[in-house]
Design an enzyme around this catalytic site. Structure first.
Site, PDB file in Angstrom:
ATOM      1  N   ASP A  97       0.860  -1.186   0.000  1.00 29.33           N
ATOM      2  CA  ASP A  97       0.000   0.000   0.000  1.00 29.33           C
ATOM      3  C   ASP A  97       0.896   1.235   0.000  1.00 29.33           C
ATOM      4  OD1 ASP A  97      -2.255   1.772   0.427  1.00 29.33           O
ATOM      5  OD2 ASP A  97      -3.303   0.102   1.363  1.00 29.33           O
TER       6      ASP A  97
ATOM      7  N   ASP B  92     -10.581  -1.850   2.335  1.00 30.41           N
ATOM      8  CA  ASP B  92      -9.373  -1.546   1.561  1.00 30.41           C
ATOM      9  C   ASP B  92      -8.241  -2.380   2.150  1.00 30.41           C
ATOM     10  OD1 ASP B  92      -7.583  -0.481  -0.164  1.00 30.41           O
ATOM     11  OD2 ASP B  92      -7.745   1.587   0.544  1.00 30.41           O
ATOM     12  N   ALA B  93      -8.067  -3.562   1.588  1.00 33.96           N
ATOM     13  CA  ALA B  93      -7.131  -4.532   2.167  1.00 33.96           C
ATOM     14  C   ALA B  93      -5.984  -4.831   1.217  1.00 33.96           C
ATOM     15  CB  ALA B  93      -7.869  -5.816   2.506  1.00 33.96           C
ATOM     16  N   LYS B  94      -6.179  -4.542  -0.055  1.00 33.16           N
ATOM     17  CA  LYS B  94      -5.138  -4.748  -1.082  1.00 33.16           C
ATOM     18  C   LYS B  94      -4.472  -6.112  -0.963  1.00 33.16           C
ATOM     19  CE  LYS B  94      -4.299   0.200  -1.808  1.00 33.16           C
ATOM     20  NZ  LYS B  94      -5.084   0.822  -0.717  1.00 33.16           N
ATOM     21  N   ARG B  95      -5.295  -7.140  -0.764  1.00 29.31           N
ATOM     22  CA  ARG B  95      -4.755  -8.481  -0.665  1.00 29.31           C
ATOM     23  C   ARG B  95      -4.422  -9.026  -2.043  1.00 29.31           C
ATOM     24  NH1 ARG B  95      -4.886  -6.771   4.129  1.00 29.31           N
ATOM     25  NH2 ARG B  95      -5.551  -8.098   5.850  1.00 29.31           N
TER      26      ARG B  95
END
Lengths: 277, 277
Positions: A97, B92-95
């Site tokens: 991020d 919003d984890a952007k995994r």
């Protein structure tokens, strides 16, 4: 905390470069453990007790714990605390991020005082570039392990795109190596791509490579060593499912040990062949 | 659960396409909240109460909660439960991981029964390709929001690499759109790159775009609309810090509302200009 030197020492001492992946799925652990207050923790403890003299790293994958909510996070924290200090502790979180946000992920996994977890290393996804990696490097002595070439089917979608400067994964390695040295950065390279190791070593001659895909995913340890080993070993080979689910009976820990021992013996032979031990 | 149709209805009804980013940092919230049992939850509740008629989505970033350990995860779960059902709830984890592992991340954020969280949408990083995205699509009606072009400095490192088929971020959009339709997939595109929207609309004519970078990061709402708006609006514009930290006194919720109202008014004007309302 395991520095590069200490990690190499451990590899020579244990005659192993095995990482045990603690991808513990509550639906796959033996039934008899389910009467324990925390079956996942109990499972992990027994796996750790049975394998710690045979491996130099443990790698819980965060997803398996997050899937169990608060209880799962507690199991992860307690598992972290149980990890032996002579092994590299890697949280496989694949975070990525902007800087401000990555600072918080770094706190989550590196700042033991606040969260109960102080892992030595974290896996990070490179898509957002520099500022998704550097916040972790502010923690003295901690490692960042960047995804380069993964062992999954989907690796073909983007990692092999030609960028005018080699494949995307090669560009990732070259660029990331301008952000920190081989004492702080490792790369994930899947074992199923063993012939690519020669290529990778052009751009990452000294970095340790974390290699998943041996075992359940079918990669060959011999091939990985042939193309990827350096005079410092330079490899941490991970096996998860093939070790931790070797049996789902009462003998699961013994079966896990047998599987880990078999890998350690192969690794010992490779280390000898290369003159490292 | 908010389908595409319902989302568009909400945009028209509220005359807004604002997403409020709940990047709540315990060190930045007003002191007087610290006497509450869960100061972060109390802060979020008051922000939600003050803004829910002005926005159509909320987006907590997982990192800020993970940085506070077990307590933080509890705040995230309780915040999720407090989110109004007429707003899209985005984690919003952007995994991004292999299929087997992404199944577990999907459980973590979509399976309310197990973890207490049943978000409508999750942000996902595309580096590992297809199998890091499809596990989330198994949950009927849930959204996957894939990182394409981000607003951070590091976006230059890889997202603008030429792949022989446009920039990497363009290739990501084209490829991902073969995995699902515009009723399930959105893309993250930073507001600081507004001229790129024309380009992006060639490959994503119908997808909603989640746009961070307005406010604290300096992007222009007018420019984003000029180049990125579609007949269905097609935009969800996020502001986090500029709203939630508009004041750090006792009036923080009123100040947040004033900031959200100012954005809603600008959005209303843009929706009118485009003939959508």
């Amino acid at each position: 905390m395991l520095s590069r030197e200490k990690l190499i020492d451990q590899i020579k001492l244990k005659r192993s470069f095995l990482c045990v992946g603690l991808d513990t799925d509550v639906d796959k652990i033996p039934d008899f453990l389910k009467s324990y207050p925390d079956p996942v923790l109990e499972f992990n403890r027994r796996i750790i007790d049975a394998t710690q003299d045979l491996c130099i790293a443990y790698k819980p994958n965060a997803a398996f714990y997050e899937a169990m909510g608060i209880k799962g996070l507690q199991s992860l924290i307690d598992t972290y605390k149980y990890l032996p200090k002579d092994c590299l502790s890697i949280i496989d979180a694949k975070r990525g991020d902007i800087g401000n946000t990555s600072d918080n992920y770094a706190k989550a996994f590196f700042n033991e005082e606040t969260t109960g977890m102080g892992f030595d290393a974290i896996t990070v996804t490179p898509y957002m570039g520099n500022d998704s990696v550097t916040p972790y490097l502010k923690y003295d002595g901690k490692w960042v392990i960047i995804l380069a070439l993964t062992s999954s089917v989907g690796s073909k979608d983007f990692q092999y795109l030609e960028t005018g400067n080699g494949f995307l994964y090669e560009t990732v390695i070259q660029k990331a190596n301008t952000w920190a040295g081989a004492d702080r950065l490792m790369f994930v390279v899947g074992a199923t791509k063993s012939t690519e190791f020669t290529n990778i070593r052009k751009y990452a001659p000294d970095n340790f490579l974390l290699v998943p895909g041996v075992g359940a995913q079918g990669g060959s340890l011999e091939e990985v060593c042939k193309y990827g080993m350096t005079p410092d070993c330079g490899l941490i080979v991970n096996a998860s499912r093939s070790i931790i689910y070797a049996s789902n009976g009462e003998d699961f820990a013994e079966a896990a040990r047998a599987e880990a021992l078999s890998l350690q013996k192969q690794m010992e032979a490779e280390l000898q062949k290369a003159g490292i031990i």
